[in-house]
Design a protein around this motif. Structure first.
Motif, PDB file in Angstrom:
ATOM      1  N   LEU A 120       0.828  -1.436   0.042  1.00  0.00           N
ATOM      2  CA  LEU A 120      -0.073  -0.263   0.221  1.00  0.00           C
ATOM      3  C   LEU A 120       0.753   1.466  -0.150  1.00  0.00           C
ATOM      4  O   LEU A 120       0.547   2.365  -0.194  1.00  0.00           O
ATOM      5  CB  LEU A 120      -0.661   0.035   1.408  1.00  0.00           C
ATOM      6  CG  LEU A 120      -1.950  -1.054   1.883  1.00  0.00           C
ATOM      7  CD1 LEU A 120      -2.259  -0.598   2.527  1.00  0.00           C
ATOM      8  CD2 LEU A 120      -3.244  -0.568  -0.029  1.00  0.00           C
ATOM      9  N   GLY A 121       2.688   1.078  -0.137  1.00  0.00           N
ATOM     10  CA  GLY A 121       2.970   2.795   0.443  1.00  0.00           C
ATOM     11  C   GLY A 121       3.429   2.663   1.879  1.00  0.00           C
ATOM     12  O   GLY A 121       3.126   4.078   1.681  1.00  0.00           O
ATOM     13  N   LEU A 122       3.292   2.690   2.415  1.00  0.00           N
ATOM     14  CA  LEU A 122       2.903   2.796   3.774  1.00  0.00           C
ATOM     15  C   LEU A 122       4.391   3.362   4.307  1.00  0.00           C
ATOM     16  O   LEU A 122       5.271   2.201   4.063  1.00  0.00           O
ATOM     17  CB  LEU A 122       2.169   2.094   4.654  1.00  0.00           C
ATOM     18  CG  LEU A 122       0.923   1.916   4.472  1.00  0.00           C
ATOM     19  CD1 LEU A 122      -0.045   0.950   5.668  1.00  0.00           C
ATOM     20  CD2 LEU A 122       0.367   3.112   3.737  1.00  0.00           C
ATOM     21  N   ALA A 123       4.843   3.730   4.825  1.00  0.00           N
ATOM     22  CA  ALA A 123       6.158   3.957   5.861  1.00  0.00           C
ATOM     23  C   ALA A 123       6.387   3.666   7.238  1.00  0.00           C
ATOM     24  O   ALA A 123       7.227   3.183   7.166  1.00  0.00           O
ATOM     25  CB  ALA A 123       6.048   5.877   6.218  1.00  0.00           C
ATOM     26  N   ASP A 124       5.380   3.354   7.626  1.00  0.00           N
ATOM     27  CA  ASP A 124       5.740   2.360   9.032  1.00  0.00           C
ATOM     28  C   ASP A 124       4.247   1.769  10.063  1.00  0.00           C
ATOM     29  O   ASP A 124       3.329   2.219   9.210  1.00  0.00           O
ATOM     30  CB  ASP A 124       5.755   3.337  10.347  1.00  0.00           C
ATOM     31  CG  ASP A 124       7.381   4.474  10.305  1.00  0.00           C
ATOM     32  OD1 ASP A 124       8.467   3.917  10.748  1.00  0.00           O
ATOM     33  OD2 ASP A 124       6.490   5.401   9.629  1.00  0.00           O
ATOM     34  N   LEU A 125       4.441   0.286  10.159  1.00  0.00           N
ATOM     35  CA  LEU A 125       3.779  -0.380  10.756  1.00  0.00           C
ATOM     36  C   LEU A 125       3.387   0.719  12.786  1.00  0.00           C
ATOM     37  O   LEU A 125       5.039  -0.472  12.685  1.00  0.00           O
ATOM     38  CB  LEU A 125       3.739  -1.810  10.917  1.00  0.00           C
ATOM     39  CG  LEU A 125       3.064  -2.975  10.950  1.00  0.00           C
ATOM     40  CD1 LEU A 125       1.784  -2.056  11.242  1.00  0.00           C
ATOM     41  CD2 LEU A 125       3.171  -4.099  11.681  1.00  0.00           C
ATOM     42  N   VAL A 126       3.286   0.646  13.220  1.00  0.00           N
ATOM     43  CA  VAL A 126       2.605   0.916  14.635  1.00  0.00           C
ATOM     44  C   VAL A 126       2.434  -0.437  15.414  1.00  0.00           C
ATOM     45  O   VAL A 126       1.163  -0.975  14.881  1.00  0.00           O
ATOM     46  CB  VAL A 126       1.993   2.184  15.081  1.00  0.00           C
ATOM     47  CG1 VAL A 126       1.772   2.148  15.949  1.00  0.00           C
ATOM     48  CG2 VAL A 126       2.305   3.427  14.530  1.00  0.00           C
ATOM     49  N   ALA A 127       2.687  -0.992  16.462  1.00  0.00           N
ATOM     50  CA  ALA A 127       2.917  -1.668  17.226  1.00  0.00           C
ATOM     51  C   ALA A 127       3.099  -2.220  18.658  1.00  0.00           C
ATOM     52  O   ALA A 127       3.994  -1.318  18.747  1.00  0.00           O
ATOM     53  CB  ALA A 127       3.492  -3.121  16.007  1.00  0.00           C
ATOM     54  N   HIS A 128       1.999  -2.204  19.622  1.00  0.00           N
ATOM     55  CA  HIS A 128       1.823  -2.073  20.075  1.00  0.00           C
ATOM     56  C   HIS A 128       3.228  -3.108  20.451  1.00  0.00           C
ATOM     57  O   HIS A 128       3.151  -4.531  20.463  1.00  0.00           O
ATOM     58  CB  HIS A 128       1.081  -2.348  21.580  1.00  0.00           C
ATOM     59  CG  HIS A 128       0.159  -1.831  21.596  1.00  0.00           C
ATOM     60  ND1 HIS A 128      -1.280  -1.646  22.203  1.00  0.00           N
ATOM     61  CD2 HIS A 128       0.205   0.044  20.677  1.00  0.00           C
ATOM     62  CE1 HIS A 128      -1.775  -0.262  21.814  1.00  0.00           C
ATOM     63  NE2 HIS A 128      -1.292   0.175  21.114  1.00  0.00           N
ATOM     64  N   PRO A 129       5.043  -3.334  21.717  1.00  0.00           N
ATOM     65  CA  PRO A 129       5.340  -3.919  21.649  1.00  0.00           C
ATOM     66  C   PRO A 129       4.643  -5.747  22.086  1.00  0.00           C
ATOM     67  O   PRO A 129       5.145  -6.427  21.974  1.00  0.00           O
ATOM     68  CB  PRO A 129       6.136  -3.403  22.673  1.00  0.00           C
ATOM     69  CG  PRO A 129       6.502  -2.133  22.968  1.00  0.00           C
ATOM     70  CD  PRO A 129       5.115  -1.874  22.847  1.00  0.00           C
TER      71      PRO A 129
END
Length: 289
Positions: free
Chosen positions: A100-109
């Protein structure tokens, strides 16, 4: 100083719907889920859906769009079956985000669920190493989110993030997502300029401000240090407006996506995202920013 301000938008009806909603709210930033966040499985992305999303993205004012991973994923789990399932799910999320061309995947540790902080942090680092080995060549990065510390969730202390960065084999492939509500709920003060400077000074010393890739701008519905994750509209919670002014006018965060995860809905017929974004923009001191 450029400000990339936006909100988390729904992908119901197609990923391109999120871009349309963001455009309607005059967003320059965006966060989505790549799939249903409360299910493990997801239908494969369709080529036409990806093309529609990327075309709208290219035509919009949005820069550095990001995703948030599924809430089911737990890289700190001591349960081998859940841990393996979480690793596989993260790999899929990264592949979808890349498409999708996204820069980051935010994730809870992750949450240690009784195994203890030491074991939980070790499992997170080991899981991230496996994920990184399986996703070589992808440009998208994982941004570990600061958490409120609810239950056994890890990431509510800067030391947790520093430990993970120290233990992974490829720390350069990791970043951090700073959530204002979570910082406040975890016991980090932001209410005055001095408190703000002290908190981010500690973050810089332990983790490094250069690792921040995304910011979540949320007020807190609960009191300071409560370790409860409850978001409120900008200026309507226990944080108040001033800390958001500190963030927005901090040149160290220039050009980073700043995303609302505040309650959705309307007030007097006006969309709450529009109201919250207007409040944020009113706090920017630099003319024309």
């Amino acid at each position: 100083m450029a400000h990339l301000l936006g909100a988390h938008m729904s992908i119901a009806g197609g990923h391109d719907r999120a871009i349309r909603a963001a455009n309607a709210a005059n967003c320059t930033s965006l966060q989505i889920f790549t799939k249903n966040n409360n299910q493990w499985a997801a239908p494969a992305l369709k080529e036409e859906g990806v093309a529609a999303f990327r075309q709208l993205l290219d035509e919009s004012k949005i820069s550095r769009p990001v995703a948030h991973n599924s809430y089911l994923i737990n890289l700190a789990s001591a349960d081998d079956l859940l841990w393996r399932k979480s690793i596989a799910a993260m790999i899929v999320e990264l592949e979808r985000g890349e498409a999708l061309g996204l820069a980051d995947l935010v994730a809870h540790p992750g949450a240690h669920v009784g195994s203890g902080e030491e074991e939980g942090l070790k499992r997170i680092a080991e899981g991230l190493d496996e994920i990184h080995r399986a996703t070589r060549g992808l440009e998208i990065r994982i941004a570990l989110e600061t958490t409120a510390g609810q239950g056994s969730c890890l990431g509510h202390r800067f030391e947790h993030l520093a430990r993970i960065m120290d233990e992974v084999a490829e720390p350069e492939r990791l970043g951090v997502c700073v959530d204002t509500c979570h910082l406040f709920a975890a016991g980090y003060r932001l209410g005055t300029q001095l408190e703000y400077d002290e908190t981010f000074g500690e973050f810089d010393r332990l983790v490094g401000l250069g690792r921040v890739r995304v910011l979540h701008l949320n007020d807190s519905a609960r009191e300071f240090g409560c370790r409860v994750d409850r978001h409120a509209g900008i200026g309507l919670g226990h944080l108040g407006l001033e800390p958001f002014g500190f963030v927005l006018n901090d040149r160290r965060f220039a050009g980073l996506p700043m995303v609302l995860e505040t309650p959705k809905g309307t007030v007097d017929g006006e969309d709450l995202d529009l109201i919250n974004l207007r409040r944020l923009r009113s706090l920017i001191r630099e003319v024309g920013a």
